[in-house]
Scaffold this motif. Structure first.
Motif, PDB file in Angstrom:
ATOM      1  N   SER A 183       0.898  -1.596  -0.100  1.00  0.00           N
ATOM      2  CA  SER A 183      -0.326  -0.136  -0.128  1.00  0.00           C
ATOM      3  C   SER A 183       0.686   1.245   0.223  1.00  0.00           C
ATOM      4  O   SER A 183       0.394   1.951  -1.281  1.00  0.00           O
ATOM      5  CB  SER A 183      -0.947   0.233   1.491  1.00  0.00           C
ATOM      6  N   SER A 220       2.356   1.807  -3.204  1.00  0.00           N
ATOM      7  CA  SER A 220       1.314   2.531  -4.413  1.00  0.00           C
ATOM      8  C   SER A 220       1.522   4.028  -4.238  1.00  0.00           C
ATOM      9  O   SER A 220       1.342   4.437  -5.243  1.00  0.00           O
ATOM     10  CB  SER A 220       0.056   1.759  -4.578  1.00  0.00           C
ATOM     11  N   ALA A 221       1.816   4.038  -2.783  1.00  0.00           N
ATOM     12  CA  ALA A 221       1.842   6.223  -2.755  1.00  0.00           C
ATOM     13  C   ALA A 221       2.904   6.746  -3.363  1.00  0.00           C
ATOM     14  O   ALA A 221       2.277   8.071  -3.567  1.00  0.00           O
ATOM     15  CB  ALA A 221       1.836   5.905  -1.290  1.00  0.00           C
ATOM     16  N   GLU A 257      -1.301   6.822   9.340  1.00  0.00           N
ATOM     17  CA  GLU A 257      -1.334   5.950   8.557  1.00  0.00           C
ATOM     18  C   GLU A 257      -1.365   7.307   7.416  1.00  0.00           C
ATOM     19  O   GLU A 257      -1.296   8.493   7.453  1.00  0.00           O
ATOM     20  CB  GLU A 257      -3.167   6.108   8.726  1.00  0.00           C
ATOM     21  N   ASP A 290      -2.013   9.943   4.696  1.00  0.00           N
ATOM     22  CA  ASP A 290      -3.024  10.353   3.951  1.00  0.00           C
ATOM     23  C   ASP A 290      -2.402  11.155   2.110  1.00  0.00           C
ATOM     24  O   ASP A 290      -3.184  11.665   1.923  1.00  0.00           O
ATOM     25  CB  ASP A 290      -3.476  11.708   5.017  1.00  0.00           C
ATOM     26  N   SER A 327      -8.327  14.990   2.352  1.00  0.00           N
ATOM     27  CA  SER A 327      -8.960  13.509   2.399  1.00  0.00           C
ATOM     28  C   SER A 327      -9.849  13.845   2.758  1.00  0.00           C
ATOM     29  O   SER A 327     -10.160  14.297   3.974  1.00  0.00           O
ATOM     30  CB  SER A 327      -7.967  11.886   2.100  1.00  0.00           C
ATOM     31  N   ARG A 364     -10.571  11.441   4.829  1.00  0.00           N
ATOM     32  CA  ARG A 364     -10.953  10.216   5.834  1.00  0.00           C
ATOM     33  C   ARG A 364     -11.013  10.954   6.856  1.00  0.00           C
ATOM     34  O   ARG A 364     -11.781  11.377   7.657  1.00  0.00           O
ATOM     35  CB  ARG A 364      -9.453   8.722   5.184  1.00  0.00           C
ATOM     36  N   VAL A 365      -9.954  12.325   6.333  1.00  0.00           N
ATOM     37  CA  VAL A 365      -9.237  13.598   7.119  1.00  0.00           C
ATOM     38  C   VAL A 365     -10.749  13.895   7.817  1.00  0.00           C
ATOM     39  O   VAL A 365     -11.093  14.710   9.440  1.00  0.00           O
ATOM     40  CB  VAL A 365      -8.566  14.090   7.190  1.00  0.00           C
ATOM     41  N   LYS A 389     -12.853  12.056   9.793  1.00  0.00           N
ATOM     42  CA  LYS A 389     -12.466  11.718  10.795  1.00  0.00           C
ATOM     43  C   LYS A 389     -12.872  13.028  12.627  1.00  0.00           C
ATOM     44  O   LYS A 389     -13.112  12.912  13.110  1.00  0.00           O
ATOM     45  CB  LYS A 389     -11.201  11.610  11.233  1.00  0.00           C
ATOM     46  N   ALA A 422     -10.309   1.069  10.612  1.00  0.00           N
ATOM     47  CA  ALA A 422      -9.077   1.273  10.210  1.00  0.00           C
ATOM     48  C   ALA A 422      -8.120   0.276   9.829  1.00  0.00           C
ATOM     49  O   ALA A 422      -6.495   0.344   9.715  1.00  0.00           O
ATOM     50  CB  ALA A 422      -8.089   1.141  12.418  1.00  0.00           C
ATOM     51  N   PRO A 462      -6.978   2.332   5.003  1.00  0.00           N
ATOM     52  CA  PRO A 462      -6.036   2.842   4.514  1.00  0.00           C
ATOM     53  C   PRO A 462      -4.968   2.093   3.759  1.00  0.00           C
ATOM     54  O   PRO A 462      -3.668   2.615   3.345  1.00  0.00           O
ATOM     55  CB  PRO A 462      -4.846   3.176   6.031  1.00  0.00           C
ATOM     56  N   VAL A 463      -5.350   0.571   3.396  1.00  0.00           N
ATOM     57  CA  VAL A 463      -4.849   0.010   2.892  1.00  0.00           C
ATOM     58  C   VAL A 463      -5.069  -0.123   1.383  1.00  0.00           C
ATOM     59  O   VAL A 463      -4.545   0.390   0.390  1.00  0.00           O
ATOM     60  CB  VAL A 463      -4.720  -1.797   3.039  1.00  0.00           C
ATOM     61  N   PRO A 480      -3.774   3.916  -1.332  1.00  0.00           N
ATOM     62  CA  PRO A 480      -3.540   4.278  -2.452  1.00  0.00           C
ATOM     63  C   PRO A 480      -3.634   3.344  -3.585  1.00  0.00           C
ATOM     64  O   PRO A 480      -3.305   4.237  -4.492  1.00  0.00           O
ATOM     65  CB  PRO A 480      -1.981   3.822  -1.082  1.00  0.00           C
ATOM     66  N   PHE A 481      -4.368   2.361  -3.503  1.00  0.00           N
ATOM     67  CA  PHE A 481      -4.827   1.269  -4.619  1.00  0.00           C
ATOM     68  C   PHE A 481      -5.299   2.476  -5.207  1.00  0.00           C
ATOM     69  O   PHE A 481      -5.657   2.531  -6.600  1.00  0.00           O
ATOM     70  CB  PHE A 481      -4.857   0.297  -4.332  1.00  0.00           C
ATOM     71  N   ASP A 529      -4.261   5.579  -7.093  1.00  0.00           N
ATOM     72  CA  ASP A 529      -3.513   5.514  -7.933  1.00  0.00           C
ATOM     73  C   ASP A 529      -4.433   5.242  -9.292  1.00  0.00           C
ATOM     74  O   ASP A 529      -3.380   5.407 -10.284  1.00  0.00           O
ATOM     75  CB  ASP A 529      -2.486   4.399  -7.459  1.00  0.00           C
TER      76      ASP A 529
END
Lengths: 137, 251
Positions: free
Chosen positions: A16, A19-20, A45, A47, B38, B40-41, B44, B143, B147-148, B151-152, B155
């Protein structure tokens, strides 16, 4: 069993994080990923992540709005060996609120008390490829 | 001999001075990158003041059909909708809302398939669905999985050159949910979002020349004007109307 799960999670995190840094070279990607993984172990994590290069006469700036009460770690990783890298955090009045300089990896953490604009700058003491990330906890 | 010692000392002194100047001399700014927060932030942060359950109330449990994924969708609009779904999924997982999470994850998987995402990316979304269905605590899913996945997904959208659309979707949806929650609890959350994380001007600038539909441009212009510290109830309503207009024209 527990070790196996930890290894699996680490492997997935590794892919992961890799990939970032899609834009970075393979060597840089591995190095940046390893540095960020270290922080992932502390509950952070990714961001945002970026990979680029800098000369000693340049500074790269990242800006954006950040939420109050969320902990951010601005991380700079220098790819070149034995290279110092510096990360600074500024509030919306351009007041320096956090700074870190270190060899290879600098981490400047902050938890905004109010929601608003913040900026990060990265500069290096030797020409190098680098990566920068904003991690949250 | 003495002279050469003095010369050596001067040389070393100059070297140190050089280092100090090199480190602190004004540097040329290479480029400023604006990093929009993002979903997510944003979620949150909003959750901390409004609570996840209140925030999740505003999530529409729409199907892939309603999102237009089953009948074909452009990459631009599709990426925008992926952004909305990401925000919805983040919110509903944190709220522990199993039904809405499943709906969001299903639609996300179908959307990614419709947009031609690589199989491993679609599979990772399907695995999130399996974890939700299997009864895993939804906060733990949030959690460990999000987060995994992110990024994919980022991308994939980046490779298609549609990141701005995804980010616009994430921002409009997170802001919409925060404003709705703020209306229910009469907190300053709306003010925080419209003043502190108002990205409307950023998107207007970033997406200039991309031929955004007029409704979206008008909505962003109205929202940009609301970037101020004191927000009235009527302005929150106006902001929600503008957000709805953007989401409607991008659908």
């Amino acid at each position: 069993m527990k070790k196996k799960i930890i290894a699996m999670v680490a492997a997935v995190m590794l892919c992961s994080a890799g990939s970032a840094f899609a834009a970075a070279s393979e060597g840089s990607k591995l190095l940046c990923t390893a540095a960020f993984l270290k922080l992932a172990g502390e509950g952070y994590e990714i961001d945002y992540a970026d990979a680029d290069d800098l000369t000693t006469s340049q500074v790269k700036r990242y800006s954006g709005n950040r939420e109050a009460d969320v902990t951010y770690a601005a991380v700079g990783v220098a790819v070149e060996d034995e290279t110092k890298i510096r990360v600074k955090v500024f509030d919306e009045n351009e007041k320096l609120i956090e700074e870190d300089t270190d060899v290879r990896m600098a981490v400047a953490s902050h938890t905004p008390k109010w929601t608003g604009k913040f900026a990060y700058t990265v500069d290096v003491y030797k020409n190098t490829d680098f990566c920068f990330g904003i991690l949250t906890k | 001999m003495r002279l050469s010692r003095i010369a050596a000392v001067v040389a070393v002194g100059l070297m140190f001075a050089g280092t100090a100047i090199g480190a602190d001399a004004p540097k040329q700014e290479k480029k400023t990158v604006v990093v929009p927060p993002s979903s997510r932030v944003l979620v949150k942060g909003a959750t901390k003041s409004a609570g996840a359950k209140r925030l999740a109330k505003g999530v529409k449990a729409a199907s892939a059909k309603a999102y237009g994924f089953t009948t074909g969708v452009s990459e631009e609009k599709g990426s925008f909708k992926l952004g909305i779904l990401l925000a919805d999924l983040e919110t509903t997982l944190l709220a522990g809302d199993k039904d809405k999470s499943l709906k969001a994850v299903d639609t996300l998987a179908e959307g990614l398939t419709a947009l031609g995402a690589p199989t491993p990316l679609v599979i990772s979304v399907v695995n999130i669905k399996a974890a939700i269905t299997g009864g895993t605590d939804l906060k733990a899913v949030s959690a460990a999985s999000m987060p995994v996945l992110r990024p994919f997904l980022d991308d994939f959208v980046k490779k298609e050159g549609k990141t701005a659309y995804q980010k616009l979707g994430e921002w409009t949806e997170s802001t919409r949910l925060a404003l709705l929650a703020s209306q229910q609890q009469k907190s300053n959350l709306a003010g925080n979002f419209l003043n502190g994380v108002n990205m409307a001007s950023y998107f207007l600038e970033e997406m200039k020349g991309l031929n955004l539909p007029q409704g979206a441009t008008d909505g962003l212009t109205s929202l940009a004007a609301l970037e101020k510290t004191k927000i009235t109830g009527a302005e929150v309503k106006a902001a929600l109307k503008a957000l709805a207009a953007i989401q409607e024209t991008m659908s």
